[in-house]
Enzyme design. Structure first.
Site, mmCIF file in Angstrom:
data_model
loop_
_atom_site.group_PDB
_atom_site.id
_atom_site.type_symbol
_atom_site.label_atom_id
_atom_site.label_comp_id
_atom_site.label_asym_id
_atom_site.label_seq_id
_atom_site.Cartn_x
_atom_site.Cartn_y
_atom_site.Cartn_z
ATOM 1 N N LYS A 31 0.840 -1.192 0.000
ATOM 2 C CA LYS A 31 0.000 0.000 0.000
ATOM 3 C C LYS A 31 0.872 1.237 0.000
ATOM 4 O O LYS A 31 1.745 1.395 0.855
ATOM 5 C CB LYS A 31 -0.930 0.023 1.211
ATOM 6 C CG LYS A 31 -1.841 1.259 1.271
ATOM 7 C CD LYS A 31 -2.851 1.147 2.396
ATOM 8 C CE LYS A 31 -2.292 1.527 3.738
ATOM 9 N NZ LYS A 31 -2.083 3.003 3.887
ATOM 10 N N ARG A 179 -3.526 -6.179 13.937
ATOM 11 C CA ARG A 179 -2.394 -6.264 14.856
ATOM 12 C C ARG A 179 -2.221 -7.701 15.334
ATOM 13 O O ARG A 179 -3.177 -8.295 15.836
ATOM 14 C CB ARG A 179 -2.613 -5.357 16.076
ATOM 15 C CG ARG A 179 -2.616 -3.858 15.755
ATOM 16 C CD ARG A 179 -1.226 -3.386 15.441
ATOM 17 N NE ARG A 179 -1.146 -1.950 15.212
ATOM 18 C CZ ARG A 179 -1.289 -1.360 14.030
ATOM 19 N NH1 ARG A 179 -1.562 -2.092 12.962
ATOM 20 N NH2 ARG A 179 -1.158 -0.059 13.901
ATOM 21 N N ARG A 209 2.919 -0.999 10.534
ATOM 22 C CA ARG A 209 4.001 -0.940 11.508
ATOM 23 C C ARG A 209 4.423 -2.275 12.108
ATOM 24 O O ARG A 209 5.622 -2.467 12.359
ATOM 25 C CB ARG A 209 3.630 0.072 12.608
ATOM 26 C CG ARG A 209 3.752 1.514 12.119
ATOM 27 C CD ARG A 209 3.075 2.528 13.031
ATOM 28 N NE ARG A 209 1.633 2.473 12.915
ATOM 29 C CZ ARG A 209 0.810 3.425 13.355
ATOM 30 N NH1 ARG A 209 1.317 4.500 13.961
ATOM 31 N NH2 ARG A 209 -0.490 3.315 13.200
#
Length: 230
Positions: A31, A179, A209
């Site tokens: 992305k 996550r 992240r």
């Protein structure tokens, strides 16, 4: 519909992107968002494509219908795999976005952002003055996106069940806010693990992240990919 996890390239330069991608020896789905595209432009898109990777160009267009139409005409020439708009721009804007991307590109998937995964119900009520639940607000926007003949929406995994029930399994549900267990939540509020997202009905997951800031990005990606593809 199984597809690779989409890696959010949350970097600010071509050099950092290339250094990250150099670690991988397989095709990826990545992305490119505003932080990166506004600083590197179309040239980076070409470089990523030359490496054999799929691209979700995440610019969240939101403007008057004519402006979005012309912007999408330009983006169509990049031949990316997925683009998006904000559903809050309305049906006419989404229809014009679709017409713009289709002028040069029949294949690119176009989806609409419903509510950002950083949005809480309190923010929805107090800041956006939308007095429904998050789920109702997301479903409303998703119905508008389907009415405009878009391919799907961006939502949290927590809303995918109701969207599948109302709009069908083939309507794409691209879900950030993923996550792994024990990972930092950061600024995301409505989150799940990759396994939970799959069970709930996400068609695509977006992970940034937990991979890009990992000590071992390749190992982190492989772990998430295995969890997602099962």
């Amino acid at each position: 519909m199984d597809t690779l996890p989409i890696i959010a390239l949350d970097f600010d330069s071509t050099e950092k992107v290339e250094s990250f991608l150099d670690q991988f020896d397989e095709p990826l789905f990545v992305k490119v968002g505003m932080e990166l595209f506004y600083q590197t432009g179309p040239e980076l898109i070409k470089k990523i494509q030359q490496r054999g990777h799929q691209i979700f160009l995440d610019l969240k267009l939101h403007d008057i219908p004519n402006t979005v139409n012309k912007a999408m005409e330009g983006l169509a020439k990049l031949n990316v795999d997925m683009v998006n708009v904000h559903a809050a721009g309305g049906v006419k804007m989404m229809e014009q976005a679709l017409a713009g991307i289709r002028k040069y590109n029949p294949e690119t998937k176009i989806i609409a952002v419903t509510q950002l995964t950083s949005t809480t119900e309190e923010m929805l009520h107090n800041e956006q003055n939308i007095q429904s639940t998050i789920e109702e607000a997301v479903l409303h926007y998703a119905k508008l996106a389907q009415q405009a003949n878009l391919d799907g929406v961006v939502c949290s995994p927590l809303e995918t069940n109701i969207l599948t029930e109302a709009l069908g399994e083939s309507f794409l549900k691209v879900t950030p806010g993923i996550r792994p267990k024990d990972a930092a939540q950061n600024d995301q509020k409505r989150i799940t693990t990759p396994e939970e997202a799959k069970q709930l009905g996400s068609t695509h997951i977006v992970v940034g992240r937990p991979i890009t800031q990992s000590d071992d990005p390749v190992a982190s990606y492989q772990k998430i990919k295995e969890s997602w593809l099962g």
